[in-house]
Scaffold this motif. Structure first.
Motif, PDB file in Angstrom:
ATOM      1  N   GLU A 174       0.824  -1.072  -0.156  1.00 22.32           N
ATOM      2  CA  GLU A 174      -0.063  -0.103   0.106  1.00 22.32           C
ATOM      3  C   GLU A 174       0.843   1.273   0.217  1.00 22.32           C
ATOM      4  N   LYS A 175       0.719   2.091  -0.936  1.00 24.95           N
ATOM      5  CA  LYS A 175       1.498   3.182  -0.984  1.00 24.95           C
ATOM      6  C   LYS A 175       0.756   4.688  -0.831  1.00 24.95           C
ATOM      7  N   ILE A 176       1.406   5.669  -0.341  1.00 26.21           N
ATOM      8  CA  ILE A 176       0.524   6.798  -0.218  1.00 26.21           C
ATOM      9  C   ILE A 176       0.313   7.878  -1.156  1.00 26.21           C
ATOM     10  N   ASP A 177       1.189   7.543  -2.317  1.00 29.42           N
ATOM     11  CA  ASP A 177       0.988   8.320  -3.516  1.00 29.42           C
ATOM     12  C   ASP A 177       0.062   7.805  -4.574  1.00 29.42           C
ATOM     13  N   LEU A 178      -0.641   6.999  -4.135  1.00 31.06           N
ATOM     14  CA  LEU A 178      -1.845   6.580  -5.102  1.00 31.06           C
ATOM     15  C   LEU A 178      -2.979   7.049  -4.931  1.00 31.06           C
ATOM     16  N   PRO A 179      -3.916   7.688  -5.662  1.00 32.46           N
ATOM     17  CA  PRO A 179      -5.130   8.055  -5.331  1.00 32.46           C
ATOM     18  C   PRO A 179      -6.295   6.861  -4.758  1.00 32.46           C
ATOM     19  N   LYS A 180      -7.167   7.333  -3.980  1.00 30.44           N
ATOM     20  CA  LYS A 180      -8.148   6.432  -3.590  1.00 30.44           C
ATOM     21  C   LYS A 180      -8.952   6.039  -4.765  1.00 30.44           C
TER      22      LYS A 180
END
Length: 266
Positions: A199-205
């Protein structure tokens, strides 16, 4: 010269997808003991020994890593320690391994998420046991890293989700931790069943989409030209004597009609 010989047992690190894009959308992780480790922002660089105890450096996509990656890895304080670990595994414990780590170069990280680094380091994140054909669990990796003074990715959490809601909430909680600590994301691992996700923080929901049934899609009717083309292919396949025999000709016609429909979205 080191790493020139192509490795016979090199194995690319397992492919990682977000939890919701796993085969069963995360259901396969329910009731399992999950280890969540930080995902560092660098280059995936692995190390193993060839048959003559010569170190072999690979990158995420290449059996033989590019010269620049090899040179940068060799300059880190972790490189000789990693070789010692592999030598110990082979000659003391008779286990063949691949060490996977993140090469963090000096300066700004590729995504600019992590803070600027003064020096390069290699951070161990997994060990694949070639002898037993599985990734070692975090406790065992930690012990080996500790004994050889090799840095290892931080353990963010250990948890057992009992529902998808609980699992997805944990993912969001850990992504919040990543934002707070300047980390790219987390890797969630079910070591017992060898199921990993990232899980990455720079991907949109992405909003949840209900997948429609194929029968729900309203394609336009097939053109006369395509129908005649399908009939011609069917006629070519069925000999003329059987063309008017329904039970022989009709299945062939139906198959060619279906092929035309699938290929041209009718």
């Amino acid at each position: 010269m080191e790493t020139e010989t192509k490795s016979k047992q090199w194995m690319r690190y397992t492919s990682l997808e977000p939890v919701k894009r796993l085969r069963y959308e995360g259901r396969e992780l329910l009731g399992k003991t999950l280890y969540s480790t930080e995902k560092r922002d660098g280059s995936n660089v692995s190390l193993k020994l060839d048959e003559l105890d010569v170190p072999h450096i690979s990158s995420h996509n290449l059996d033989v890593a590019e010269d620049s990656i090899q040179n940068n890895f060799k300059l880190t304080p972790e490189y000789p320690k990693a070789i010692d670990l592999l030598m110990d595994e082979r000659h003391q414990w008779h286990t063949e391994c691949i060490l996977y780590g993140e090469l963090i170069n000096a300066g700004v990280s590729p995504t600019r998420i992590e803070r600027k680094k003064k020096k390069a380091n290699w951070i161990l994140f997994d060990i694949y046991d070639l002898t037993n054909r599985k990734y070692m669990d975090y406790t065992l990796i930690y012990q080996k890293a500790y004994h050889f003074h090799i840095p290892i990715v931080k353990l963010v959490d250990v948890f057992i989700p009992l529902s998808l809601e609980e699992l997805y909430a944990k993912v969001e909680e850990q992504k919040a931790w990543c934002r707070k600590h300047s980390r790219e994301g987390v890797v969630i691992k079910d070591y017992a069943n060898q199921v990993f996700a990232k899980e990455k923080i720079d991907l949109p929901k992405r909003p949840k989409l209900e997948k429609p049934n194929k029968s729900d899609i309203d394609y336009p009717p097939m053109t006369e030209e395509r129908i005649l083309r399908a009939l011609q292919h069917a006629f070519d396949e069925v000999d003329e004597a059987n063309w008017k025999t329904v039970k022989i000709a009709m299945p062939v016609i139906a198959r060619h009609i279906q092929t035309e429909a699938a290929e041209h979205y009718y």
